[in-house]
Write a protein that holds these residues in place. Structure first.
Motif, short mmCIF file in Angstrom:
data_model
loop_
_atom_site.label_atom_id
_atom_site.label_comp_id
_atom_site.label_asym_id
_atom_site.label_seq_id
_atom_site.Cartn_x
_atom_site.Cartn_y
_atom_site.Cartn_z
N ASP A 161 -6.65 7.07 -3.55
CA ASP A 161 -5.53 6.67 -2.73
C ASP A 161 -4.39 6.23 -3.38
OD1 ASP A 161 -4.47 5.42 -0.70
OD2 ASP A 161 -5.59 3.76 -0.17
N PRO A 162 -3.01 6.72 -3.20
CA PRO A 162 -2.09 6.53 -4.02
C PRO A 162 -1.42 5.13 -3.60
CG PRO A 162 -1.54 7.87 -2.19
CD PRO A 162 -3.00 7.70 -2.34
N ASP A 163 -1.94 4.59 -2.60
CA ASP A 163 -1.29 3.21 -2.14
C ASP A 163 -2.26 1.97 -2.74
OD1 ASP A 163 0.77 4.18 -0.78
OD2 ASP A 163 -0.47 4.30 1.18
N ARG A 164 -3.33 2.28 -3.41
CA ARG A 164 -4.28 1.55 -4.07
C ARG A 164 -3.85 1.36 -5.62
NH1 ARG A 164 -10.49 1.73 -2.82
NH2 ARG A 164 -9.68 0.99 -0.73
N LYS A 165 -3.89 0.04 -6.18
CA LYS A 165 -3.79 -0.14 -7.44
C LYS A 165 -5.04 0.02 -8.15
CE LYS A 165 -1.29 -4.02 -8.58
NZ LYS A 165 -0.98 -5.09 -8.70
#
Length: 58
Positions: free
Chosen positions: A21-25
């Motif tokens: 997931d690109p939005d999750r750090k």
């Protein structure tokens, strides 16, 4: 508990094959935890296959 949900492995298989997931750090600890979880599940499945193989070949 219903019988059809007893052997529902969809979430477990999705854990192995999901995309990042690109939005999750992410950080090293999280990546390491997920790697260890995947490794332990794979080792369990291999062990289960060995036990079943030995059970049916005797």
């Amino acid at each position: 508990m219903e019988g059809r949900n007893l052997f529902n492995f969809g979430p477990a298989l999705g854990y192995f094959f999901r995309k990042n997931d690109p939005d999750r750090k992410t950080n090293f600890n999280l990546r390491t935890m997920h790697f260890i979880n995947k490794l332990s599940m794979a080792m369990f499945l291999v062990g289960l296959c060995v036990v079943l193989y030995r059970l049916f070949t005797r």
